[in-house]
Design a protein around this motif. Structure first.
Motif, PDB file in Angstrom:
ATOM      1  N   SER A 162       0.855  -1.456  -0.257  1.00 12.83           N
ATOM      2  CA  SER A 162       0.246  -0.543  -0.071  1.00 12.83           C
ATOM      3  C   SER A 162       0.417   1.705   0.110  1.00 12.83           C
ATOM      4  N   PRO A 163       1.114   1.699  -0.888  1.00 10.94           N
ATOM      5  CA  PRO A 163       2.284   2.791  -1.226  1.00 10.94           C
ATOM      6  C   PRO A 163       1.520   3.617  -0.271  1.00 10.94           C
ATOM      7  N   GLY A 164       2.521   4.781  -0.254  1.00 14.52           N
ATOM      8  CA  GLY A 164       1.935   5.875   0.112  1.00 14.52           C
ATOM      9  C   GLY A 164       1.347   5.863   2.008  1.00 14.52           C
ATOM     10  N   VAL A 165       0.734   4.592   2.359  1.00  8.83           N
ATOM     11  CA  VAL A 165       0.245   4.319   4.204  1.00  8.83           C
ATOM     12  C   VAL A 165       1.369   4.367   4.765  1.00  8.83           C
ATOM     13  N   GLU A 166       0.781   5.437   5.835  1.00  7.57           N
ATOM     14  CA  GLU A 166       2.012   5.627   6.741  1.00  7.57           C
ATOM     15  C   GLU A 166       1.816   4.379   7.700  1.00  7.57           C
ATOM     16  N   GLY A 167       2.616   3.195   8.699  1.00  8.01           N
ATOM     17  CA  GLY A 167       3.073   2.587   9.105  1.00  8.01           C
ATOM     18  C   GLY A 167       2.712   3.129  10.914  1.00  8.01           C
ATOM     19  N   LEU A 168       2.643   2.322  11.597  1.00  5.10           N
ATOM     20  CA  LEU A 168       3.316   3.350  13.313  1.00  5.10           C
ATOM     21  C   LEU A 168       4.240   3.060  13.474  1.00  5.10           C
ATOM     22  N   GLY A 169       5.174   2.494  12.434  1.00  6.85           N
ATOM     23  CA  GLY A 169       6.387   3.191  12.429  1.00  6.85           C
ATOM     24  C   GLY A 169       7.536   2.559  13.601  1.00  6.85           C
ATOM     25  N   VAL A 170       6.966   1.624  14.672  1.00  5.27           N
ATOM     26  CA  VAL A 170       7.257   0.918  15.579  1.00  5.27           C
ATOM     27  C   VAL A 170       8.971   0.446  15.700  1.00  5.27           C
ATOM     28  N   ILE A 171       8.743  -0.433  14.279  1.00  9.06           N
ATOM     29  CA  ILE A 171       9.748  -1.037  14.405  1.00  9.06           C
ATOM     30  C   ILE A 171      10.460  -0.167  12.470  1.00  9.06           C
ATOM     31  N   ASP A 172      12.034  -0.090  12.549  1.00  9.36           N
ATOM     32  CA  ASP A 172      11.884   0.942  11.332  1.00  9.36           C
ATOM     33  C   ASP A 172      12.516  -0.013  10.088  1.00  9.36           C
ATOM     34  N   ALA A 173      11.572  -0.356   9.878  1.00  3.25           N
ATOM     35  CA  ALA A 173      11.428  -1.283   8.275  1.00  3.25           C
ATOM     36  C   ALA A 173      10.272  -1.529   7.572  1.00  3.25           C
ATOM     37  N   MET A 174      11.107  -1.789   6.253  1.00  3.70           N
ATOM     38  CA  MET A 174       9.975  -1.336   5.255  1.00  3.70           C
ATOM     39  C   MET A 174       9.492  -2.838   4.584  1.00  3.70           C
ATOM     40  N   VAL A 175       8.000  -2.676   4.800  1.00  2.87           N
ATOM     41  CA  VAL A 175       7.440  -4.576   3.960  1.00  2.87           C
ATOM     42  C   VAL A 175       7.630  -4.795   2.428  1.00  2.87           C
ATOM     43  N   GLU A 176       7.990  -5.555   2.265  1.00  2.00           N
ATOM     44  CA  GLU A 176       8.503  -6.014   1.000  1.00  2.00           C
ATOM     45  C   GLU A 176       7.226  -7.140   0.189  1.00  2.00           C
ATOM     46  N   ALA A 177       7.450  -6.992  -0.582  1.00  3.46           N
ATOM     47  CA  ALA A 177       7.002  -8.273  -1.820  1.00  3.46           C
ATOM     48  C   ALA A 177       7.772  -9.830  -0.863  1.00  3.46           C
ATOM     49  N   LEU A 178       7.063 -10.601  -1.451  1.00  8.24           N
ATOM     50  CA  LEU A 178       8.464 -11.838  -0.601  1.00  8.24           C
ATOM     51  C   LEU A 178       8.665 -12.677  -2.127  1.00  8.24           C
ATOM     52  N   SER A 179       7.797 -11.907  -3.185  1.00  7.15           N
ATOM     53  CA  SER A 179       8.109 -12.849  -4.442  1.00  7.15           C
ATOM     54  C   SER A 179       7.543 -12.357  -5.811  1.00  7.15           C
ATOM     55  N   GLN A 180       7.673 -12.519  -6.851  1.00 11.11           N
ATOM     56  CA  GLN A 180       7.132 -10.843  -8.147  1.00 11.11           C
ATOM     57  C   GLN A 180       6.403 -12.182  -9.012  1.00 11.11           C
ATOM     58  N   PRO A 181       4.947 -11.694  -9.516  1.00 10.40           N
ATOM     59  CA  PRO A 181       4.389 -10.508  -8.568  1.00 10.40           C
ATOM     60  C   PRO A 181       3.860 -11.437  -6.996  1.00 10.40           C
ATOM     61  N   ALA A 182       3.233 -10.253  -6.212  1.00  7.77           N
ATOM     62  CA  ALA A 182       3.010 -10.944  -4.550  1.00  7.77           C
ATOM     63  C   ALA A 182       2.511 -11.658  -4.831  1.00  7.77           C
ATOM     64  N   ARG A 183       2.090 -13.087  -4.699  1.00  9.95           N
ATOM     65  CA  ARG A 183       0.760 -13.763  -3.586  1.00  9.95           C
ATOM     66  C   ARG A 183       1.490 -14.702  -2.999  1.00  9.95           C
ATOM     67  N   PRO A 184       0.173 -14.831  -2.283  1.00 10.09           N
ATOM     68  CA  PRO A 184       0.242 -15.275  -0.942  1.00 10.09           C
ATOM     69  C   PRO A 184       0.794 -16.953  -0.974  1.00 10.09           C
ATOM     70  N   ARG A 185       1.871 -16.932   0.064  1.00  6.24           N
ATOM     71  CA  ARG A 185       2.311 -17.842   0.435  1.00  6.24           C
ATOM     72  C   ARG A 185       2.022 -18.933   1.428  1.00  6.24           C
ATOM     73  N   PHE A 186       1.921 -19.954   1.326  1.00  6.96           N
ATOM     74  CA  PHE A 186       0.960 -20.604   2.487  1.00  6.96           C
ATOM     75  C   PHE A 186       1.638 -22.515   2.722  1.00  6.96           C
ATOM     76  N   GLY A 187       2.144 -22.094   4.345  1.00  6.71           N
ATOM     77  CA  GLY A 187       2.797 -23.126   4.678  1.00  6.71           C
ATOM     78  C   GLY A 187       3.505 -23.117   5.568  1.00  6.71           C
ATOM     79  N   TRP A 188       3.710 -24.702   6.194  1.00  4.90           N
ATOM     80  CA  TRP A 188       4.833 -24.821   7.388  1.00  4.90           C
ATOM     81  C   TRP A 188       5.928 -24.344   7.264  1.00  4.90           C
ATOM     82  N   ASN A 189       6.604 -22.921   7.872  1.00  8.16           N
ATOM     83  CA  ASN A 189       8.896 -23.459   7.395  1.00  8.16           C
ATOM     84  C   ASN A 189       8.888 -22.960   8.905  1.00  8.16           C
ATOM     85  N   ARG A 190      10.339 -23.818   8.476  1.00  4.14           N
ATOM     86  CA  ARG A 190      11.626 -23.381   9.866  1.00  4.14           C
ATOM     87  C   ARG A 190      11.710 -22.353  10.190  1.00  4.14           C
TER      88      ARG A 190
END
Lengths: 255, 199
Positions: free
Chosen positions: B92-120
């Protein structure tokens, strides 16, 4: 790396598990809450509950069953069966589902997928596709297999994902309940045209069938009879999958 | 007793059920006062970053959440809830988050799609509240760089990403502890024990 998922499926009617062949000849297969808890303990990665009730009373009973299952398990729960409205989807989520499966109603009105995805997120919409072999491809069937739609399953998968479906539960109408393995050509074809995860369903009775399903492109495998009938447990099955080189989550005991 | 922030639909029933299975009663946090007063607060969330922030703004919860988390009040953020703590999101470009963590959230794949499942998940120094094990994820976006000031637990898809972060009694998980079986329930219990110790 995401592990491959093993998902027991509970078809429920009037508060009991039922199971049939090609969606018909239903027989009783146990108490859903007991089975759900047992499957989680055995290492099930998720559960799918399909409400096959045919009446409003049955639908109401299914909501209570979902609530009871939710209290008993802490793994993801997908609930589908007869979902026609966003209100119904919301009721299932409030009862304890994490994802909602849509099928016949979405074929009749694909906007339903978009409506649920926009309100609740794409990760919460599972598009259930029941596909029957036709002359050269596969045809979407709805209403528990009684209605052949003439819609090409590959085209429908693409339409459904574009509309907002986050995952596809792909059931072979021809192989369902027969125990001869999944329709691997169907899995290959669908996973070749969409980039969402595919849950393979319909026909598996052995770990080998499931290994074949994963190799064909499935991210998860769904099965019902083999677990309900005690042919194997989820844990035994995952041991066999692991031995065959499939990455799976094994239950761990913390120190 | 834990208080669960109302963020639209979320999968609140699953979060409540998980705490109840740990023997902990769950209640709703609907106002800024609730957020201030809650001994233990959970910020769940599913759906998009923009819609999540909009729901928090509309309910007047943004400042109360910032103050609570900066002060280290025992808080558990889950999935989208974790992302909302960050500064912004590609979703959601342009939307300000709470900002208590100094980080940007990124797409984990291109195009972004839900990745479901169990991961270590593997904890790093300071994030031992997360034990090594398998967690259930359902996300298209995530945090890839370890943010300053937070201890991390890591997972990997095609590349590593942050599975969870901890600062004091604040724990933020990209995965769903409430859906991660017995491993997840034990995490909820450890988070609460840590919060008691911090008080």
């Amino acid at each position: 790396m995401l592990t491959k998922r093993v998902i027991p499926c509970l078809d429920i009617r009037d508060g009991r598990i039922v199971k049939g062949t090609s969606f018909a000849n239903l027989r009783d297969a146990g108490d859903p809450v007991e089975r759900a808890a047992a499957y989680e303990a055995q290492g099930a990665d998720e559960l799918v509950v399909l409400d096959v009730s045919a009446t409003p009373d049955g639908r109401e009973a299914a909501l209570h069953t979902v609530e009871a299952i939710r209290r008993a398990i802490s793994i993801p729960l997908t609930v589908g069966g007869g979902v026609r409205t966003i209100a119904h989807a919301r009721a299932l989520l409030e009862a304890g589902a994490d994802k909602v499966g849509v099928n016949s109603a979405a074929v009749e009105r694909p906007e339903l997928i978009t409506e649920i995805a926009q309100r609740m997120g794409a990760q919460c919409v599972v598009l259930a596709i029941d596909a029957a072999r036709s002359a050269s491809s596969w045809e979407v069937v709805t209403r528990s297999g009684t209605n052949r739609t003439g819609i090409d399953a590959l085209e429908w998968a693409c339409t459904g994902v574009a509309a907002g479906a986050g995952e596809i539960l792909l059931t072979s109408f021809d192989e369902d309940g027969r125990g001869n393995g999944y329709d691997l050509q169907l899995i290959r074809a669908i996973s070749g045209v969409v980039n969402v995860s595919i849950i393979a369903s319909g026909g598996a009775s052995t770990a080998t069938h499931m290994v074949d399903g994963f190799e064909a492109g499935a991210d998860a495998v769904l099965a019902a009879s083999i677990f309900h009938d005690g042919v194997t447990s989820v844990g035994e099955l995952k041991e066999q999958l692991r031995a065959a080189g499939v990455p799976v989550r094994m239950m761990e005991v913390e120190p | 007793m834990v208080s669960i922030v109302q963020t639209g639909v979320a999968n609140r029933a699953s979060v409540i059920a998980a705490f109840e299975r740990c023997g902990v009663e769950a209640t709703r946090a609907a106002t800024a006062g609730d957020i201030e007063a809650a001994p233990f607060l959970v910020l769940p969330g599913v759906g998009s970053f923009g819609a999540g922030m909009e729901a928090l703004r509309a309910a007047g919860l943004v400042d109360a959440l910032r103050v609570r988390i900066e002060a280290g009040g025992p808080t558990l953020a889950i999935c989208l809830g974790m992302q909302l703590l960050c500064a912004s999101s590609e979703e959601s470009p342009g939307v300000e988050g709470l900002g208590v963590i100094d980080a940007m959230v990124e797409a984990l794949s291109q195009p972004a799609r839900p990745r479901f499942g169990w991961n270590r998940v593997v904890p790093e120094f300071g994030c031992e509240v997360i034990t090594e094990g398998f967690a259930y994820y359902a996300n298209s976006f995530g945090v890839c760089e370890r943010p300053a000031g937070w201890a991390c637990a890591m997972s990997a898809l095609e590349a590593p990403f942050v599975g969870a972060m901890r600062r004091g009694a604040v724990v933020a998980c990209q995965f769903h502890p409430e859906l991660s079986g017995p491993w997840g329930l034990k995490l909820l219990q450890r988070w609460m024990a840590m919060g008691v110790a911090a008080c």
